[in-house]
Design an enzyme around this catalytic site. Structure first.
Site, PDB file in Angstrom:
ATOM      1  CG  ASP A   1      46.977  29.229  48.611  1.00 22.09           C
ATOM      2  OD1 ASP A   1      47.313  30.396  48.355  1.00 22.09           O
ATOM      3  OD2 ASP A   1      46.778  28.364  47.741  1.00 22.09           O
TER       4      ASP A   1
ATOM      5  CD  GLN B   1      46.945  28.540  40.877  1.00 24.53           C
ATOM      6  OE1 GLN B   1      47.890  28.669  41.644  1.00 24.53           O
ATOM      7  NE2 GLN B   1      46.171  29.553  40.540  1.00 24.53           N
TER       8      GLN B   1
ATOM      9  CE  LYS C   1      50.264  31.556  42.541  1.00 22.92           C
ATOM     10  NZ  LYS C   1      49.058  30.795  42.883  1.00 22.92           N
TER      11      LYS C   1
HETATM   12  N1  GUN Z   1      43.592  30.785  42.151  1.00 25.85           N
HETATM   13  C1  GUN Z   1      43.460  32.131  42.091  1.00 25.85           C
HETATM   14  N2  GUN Z   1      44.015  32.719  43.163  1.00 25.85           N
HETATM   15  C2  GUN Z   1      44.525  31.731  43.927  1.00 25.85           C
HETATM   16  C3  GUN Z   1      45.245  31.711  45.154  1.00 25.85           C
HETATM   17  O1  GUN Z   1      45.523  32.735  45.794  1.00 25.85           O
HETATM   18  N3  GUN Z   1      45.603  30.474  45.615  1.00 25.85           N
HETATM   19  C4  GUN Z   1      45.294  29.338  44.940  1.00 25.85           C
HETATM   20  N4  GUN Z   1      45.678  28.201  45.479  1.00 25.85           N
HETATM   21  N5  GUN Z   1      44.641  29.324  43.800  1.00 25.85           N
HETATM   22  C5  GUN Z   1      44.265  30.522  43.293  1.00 25.85           C
END
Ligand code: GUN
Length: 282
Positions: free
Chosen positions: A120, A97, A53
């Site tokens: 998110d 995350q 990311k």
């Molecule tokens: N862990 C797995 N997928 C995601 C996501 O889309 N957002 C976040 N914050 N954590 C994740």
């Protein structure tokens, strides 16, 4: 092979090309969209996702600040960090995350991010807006899946969409997006009896379970659009939920793993950040 493969990397590239003009306009106003990522612990998958990311955001001109915290970080420290990022004028998006270490209450932490920076889309304000068909921030993977389905050129209205998996990250918000796009939606989950009887009637089939090879060719309707959100690592290789070799002979469209949904999740995270920066600039 019958199916057309929907390449998520190519669709993501098109999204970045569209975003670049907006990022350019923001920079003329001295604004650089900025995403803050909080990573607690050293879960290898999470560490990998966050690095990807960060690299991707920076490669398209979006600033990305990663806060790497130890696995035993106290919850109050994460709360304090979110508070300062909420107040920071040059941070437009904040994401934590998941999964968080077991001693942290994720529900409390996620609700502390102000909804305008909740890129998110997990905050109750944003999920409430989605439920009520109001404009808010949409969760990244479901938003990316809608873009992948749009790429097929097929209409969604009136189609039967079957989602396997009811998580708050993918299955549940995706069901609302598809419903809002006038699909008839069925959500299957771990307690569903006779899964194949549902998947077999799906014009659009999305599997988001994390179970390698769950969806066989004989469970899919001819001509379906099949989206594979699965991401299961076995012996260093990543597998989807869908048996690609079998299902690509039955479906009209299929997303691969890797290179399908994954790149779109990141593209939508960056898009949500750019849009949050635009909203703040207005
Ligand atoms: N862990 C797995 N997928 C995601 C996501 O889309 N957002 C976040 N914050 N954590 C994740």
């Amino acid at each position: 092979m019958r199916a057309t493969v929907i390449n998520g990397r190519d669709v993501a590239k098109k999204q970045y090309a569209k975003m670049s003009e907006t990022i350019f306009e923001l920079k003329k106003k001295n604004i650089t969209p900025c995403l803050a990522i909080i990573l607690a612990g050293d879960d290898p998958a999470s560490v990998g996702y966050v690095s990807l990311k960060e690299r991707t955001a920076k490669s398209v001109g979006v600033d990305c600040r990663v806060f790497r915290l130890p696995a035993d970080v106290p919850q109050c420290e994460i709360e304090g960090l979110i508070d300062s990022l909420n107040k920071s004028d040059d941070v437009h998006g904040i994401m934590v995350q998941l999964p968080l270490p077991a001693h942290i209450d994720a529900n409390i932490v996620l609700e502390l991010i102000i909804p305008e920076k909740d890129v998110d889309g997990f905050h109750l304000v944003n999920s409430g807006k989605l439920t009520n068909r109001m404009t808010g921030i949409t969760p990244c993977t479901p938003r990316g899946i809608m873009e992948l389905i749009a790429e097929t050129g097929c209409a969604i209205a009136g189609k039967h969409a079957v989602i396997v998996g009811r998580s708050m990250v993918v299955g549940t918000p995706l069901a609302l997006l598809l419903l809002n796009a006038d699909a008839t939606v069925t959500v299957c989950h771990s307690k569903t009896v006779d899964l194949a009887s549902y998947t077999h009637t799906a014009d659009i089939l999305v599997s988001a379970v994390g179970c390698k090879g769950l969806i066989r060719g004989d469970m899919v309707k001819e001509g379906a659009i099949v989206v594979d959100v699965g991401n299961t690592r076995v012996d260093g290789k990543v597998w989807g939920d869908v048996r690609f070799d079998e299902v690509s002979e039955i479906a009209d469209f299929i997303t691969p793993v890797p290179g399908g949904v994954g790149p779109m999740t990141i593209a939508m995270l960056i898009k949500n950040t750019v849009e949050a920066a635009c909203d703040k600039a207005q």
